[in-house]
Design an enzyme around this catalytic site. Sequence first.
Site, PDB file in Angstrom:
ATOM      1  N   TYR A  47       0.851  -1.089   0.001  1.00  0.00           N
ATOM      2  CA  TYR A  47       0.053  -0.099   0.034  1.00  0.00           C
ATOM      3  C   TYR A  47       0.935   1.304  -0.017  1.00  0.00           C
ATOM      4  O   TYR A  47       1.748   1.254   0.736  1.00  0.00           O
ATOM      5  CB  TYR A  47      -0.902   0.119   1.288  1.00  0.00           C
ATOM      6  CG  TYR A  47      -2.322  -0.050   0.780  1.00  0.00           C
ATOM      7  CD1 TYR A  47      -3.050   0.838   0.130  1.00  0.00           C
ATOM      8  CD2 TYR A  47      -3.099  -1.099   1.609  1.00  0.00           C
ATOM      9  CE1 TYR A  47      -4.409   0.682  -0.490  1.00  0.00           C
ATOM     10  CE2 TYR A  47      -4.438  -1.299   0.729  1.00  0.00           C
ATOM     11  CZ  TYR A  47      -4.855  -0.401   0.094  1.00  0.00           C
ATOM     12  OH  TYR A  47      -6.457  -0.442   0.088  1.00  0.00           O
ATOM     13  N   GLU A  49      -0.541   4.742  -0.843  1.00  0.00           N
ATOM     14  CA  GLU A  49      -1.193   6.099  -1.036  1.00  0.00           C
ATOM     15  C   GLU A  49      -0.295   7.326  -0.564  1.00  0.00           C
ATOM     16  O   GLU A  49       0.261   7.317   0.279  1.00  0.00           O
ATOM     17  CB  GLU A  49      -2.476   6.251  -0.063  1.00  0.00           C
ATOM     18  CG  GLU A  49      -3.641   5.185  -0.599  1.00  0.00           C
ATOM     19  CD  GLU A  49      -4.686   5.135   0.373  1.00  0.00           C
ATOM     20  OE1 GLU A  49      -5.110   6.057   1.027  1.00  0.00           O
ATOM     21  OE2 GLU A  49      -5.599   4.088   0.451  1.00  0.00           O
ATOM     22  N   ASP A 193      -6.230  13.454 -25.562  1.00  0.00           N
ATOM     23  CA  ASP A 193      -6.395  11.836 -25.048  1.00  0.00           C
ATOM     24  C   ASP A 193      -5.732  11.051 -26.287  1.00  0.00           C
ATOM     25  O   ASP A 193      -6.158  10.842 -27.314  1.00  0.00           O
ATOM     26  CB  ASP A 193      -7.889  11.291 -25.178  1.00  0.00           C
ATOM     27  CG  ASP A 193      -7.927   9.787 -24.642  1.00  0.00           C
ATOM     28  OD1 ASP A 193      -7.078   9.376 -24.696  1.00  0.00           O
ATOM     29  OD2 ASP A 193      -9.006   9.622 -23.988  1.00  0.00           O
ATOM     30  N   THR A 219      -3.285   5.538 -22.188  1.00  0.00           N
ATOM     31  CA  THR A 219      -3.322   4.643 -21.589  1.00  0.00           C
ATOM     32  C   THR A 219      -1.756   4.205 -22.052  1.00  0.00           C
ATOM     33  O   THR A 219      -1.089   4.910 -22.764  1.00  0.00           O
ATOM     34  CB  THR A 219      -4.270   3.560 -22.067  1.00  0.00           C
ATOM     35  OG1 THR A 219      -4.118   3.629 -23.555  1.00  0.00           O
ATOM     36  CG2 THR A 219      -5.692   3.731 -21.665  1.00  0.00           C
ATOM     37  N   LYS A 222      -1.462   0.245 -25.270  1.00  0.00           N
ATOM     38  CA  LYS A 222      -1.913   0.246 -26.590  1.00  0.00           C
ATOM     39  C   LYS A 222      -0.553   0.026 -27.360  1.00  0.00           C
ATOM     40  O   LYS A 222       0.180  -0.745 -27.303  1.00  0.00           O
ATOM     41  CB  LYS A 222      -2.824   1.114 -26.965  1.00  0.00           C
ATOM     42  CG  LYS A 222      -4.202   1.077 -26.320  1.00  0.00           C
ATOM     43  CD  LYS A 222      -5.310   2.097 -26.553  1.00  0.00           C
ATOM     44  CE  LYS A 222      -6.711   1.595 -26.007  1.00  0.00           C
ATOM     45  NZ  LYS A 222      -6.827   2.392 -24.748  1.00  0.00           N
ATOM     46  N   ARG A 228      -1.509  -2.741 -18.373  1.00  0.00           N
ATOM     47  CA  ARG A 228      -2.626  -2.171 -18.592  1.00  0.00           C
ATOM     48  C   ARG A 228      -2.619  -0.977 -17.472  1.00  0.00           C
ATOM     49  O   ARG A 228      -2.626  -1.093 -16.344  1.00  0.00           O
ATOM     50  CB  ARG A 228      -3.685  -2.996 -18.220  1.00  0.00           C
ATOM     51  CG  ARG A 228      -5.130  -2.744 -18.590  1.00  0.00           C
ATOM     52  CD  ARG A 228      -6.030  -4.005 -18.742  1.00  0.00           C
ATOM     53  NE  ARG A 228      -5.705  -4.726 -20.032  1.00  0.00           N
ATOM     54  CZ  ARG A 228      -6.084  -4.366 -21.180  1.00  0.00           C
ATOM     55  NH1 ARG A 228      -7.017  -3.368 -21.388  1.00  0.00           N
ATOM     56  NH2 ARG A 228      -5.595  -4.877 -22.349  1.00  0.00           N
TER      57      ARG A 228
HETATM   58  N1  DSN Z   1     -11.599   0.285 -25.005  1.00  0.00           N
HETATM   59  C1  DSN Z   1     -10.506   0.930 -25.847  1.00  0.00           C
HETATM   60  C2  DSN Z   1     -10.451   0.921 -27.133  1.00  0.00           C
HETATM   61  O1  DSN Z   1     -10.623  -0.435 -27.405  1.00  0.00           O
HETATM   62  O2  DSN Z   1     -10.099   1.731 -27.965  1.00  0.00           O
HETATM   63  C3  DSN Z   1     -10.642   2.362 -25.383  1.00  0.00           C
HETATM   64  O3  DSN Z   1     -10.963   2.746 -23.967  1.00  0.00           O
END
Ligand code: DSN
Length: 427
Positions: A47, A49, A193, A219, A222, A228
Amino acid sequence: MKEDIKLFNAITEELNRERNTLEMIASENFTSRNVLDVVGSILTNKYAEGYPGKRYYGGCEAVDKVENIAKQRCEELFKADHANVQPHSGSQANMAVFLTFLNPGDTVIGLNLAHGGHLTHGSKVNFSGQFYNFISYNVDKETGLVNFEEIMKLAKKHKPKLIICGGSAYPRFIEFKEFRKIADEVNSYLMADIAHPSGLIAAGEHPSPWPYCDIVTSTTHKTLRGPRGGIILLGNDFKNRWGIVAPKSGRVKNMSELIDSSVMPGIQGGPLMHVIAGKAIAFKEALQPEFKEYCKQIISNAKTLALTMKELGYKLITDGTDTHLILIDLSDKKITGRLAESRLEDAGITTNKNMIPYDQKSPFVTSGIRIGTPALTSRGMKNQEMIFIANLIDKVLSNIENDKIIIDVKSDVKELCSSFKLYENLI
Ligand code: DSN
């Protein structure tokens, strides 16, 4: 682990699926073995925080080092003034930015989900659309491209406090400079974004959001090929553009502190230290020259795939791609996105059904499929394989009811996968 046979078998099933099928969901990727190992490490026990040096728990000396390493690498990679590496996901990153810049009911402009935006950019079924007054912009009906004249008109009419650029199914570069002109015209904050193209941006293969955007979210799993999770980046020009004025009255901290406090305690408790360590590894991997080559290949593969699909008679939204993703319009093929996704999956090709702009069908049915190249490129596939795969996709879609052909394609897919090994020494 092997004692928990049900769970072990389910994970093994997933490993076999990843190894033996073509992963073409544009938002998925295969992390390195080092990322996998660290995300499965003892750091999950801790933990922590708070932030390095200012935690609410004892025993944080080692995890402070982990978070500092991740933050410094992230700032170096994205040339950001400040990075917060704690958001558990892209949605959490967006939520923290909204908490920083907006009061409930404030007006925001973002890309329509059905036109390539994201749930958190104002969908009515999401917190964003329920807490804030989101106005959606659409893409042009003919070209599929963002229409800056329309956005300027909406911005002048609605005077948003925040404009969001970027999305989940937009195949072209995000034109940050054009968005800045609009934001300047109406004195609005500009957020990008970059969840989808962040790896390409880090590698210099997609234009940078700086100096145009004030704040950037992403994120990490990707095109960036990490674990993730989410991140928030503050631009070096924020102070020049806005001075030290805090976006919300009564809060006089500097921007980096404001963002940090929006993440924790604003919307999250304990950070996932094992995931933050995985992010640190991914940032280091993305700082290597090989990562630039990887991103170039992602785009080259996507362009080859797009061109081949076009030659095979498919209509693509925006007529192609600049990035890692392609949106195929199936409306003239009399096949729904749902059926295409399902039959491609039967053939070992994983994609997702996706709304196309001005879609007449519901999000559960759709008229399109979205495909992408990051995961296949991580396996080492190149342009020649993309041409082969485009032909396999066409074979399935042109013979949608023919089980024999689907079985033949599945066997071609398996053979192709066997030449591009994945996680060889795992389990
Ligand atoms: N779910 C993601 C995507 O597939 O692009 C976006 O959050």
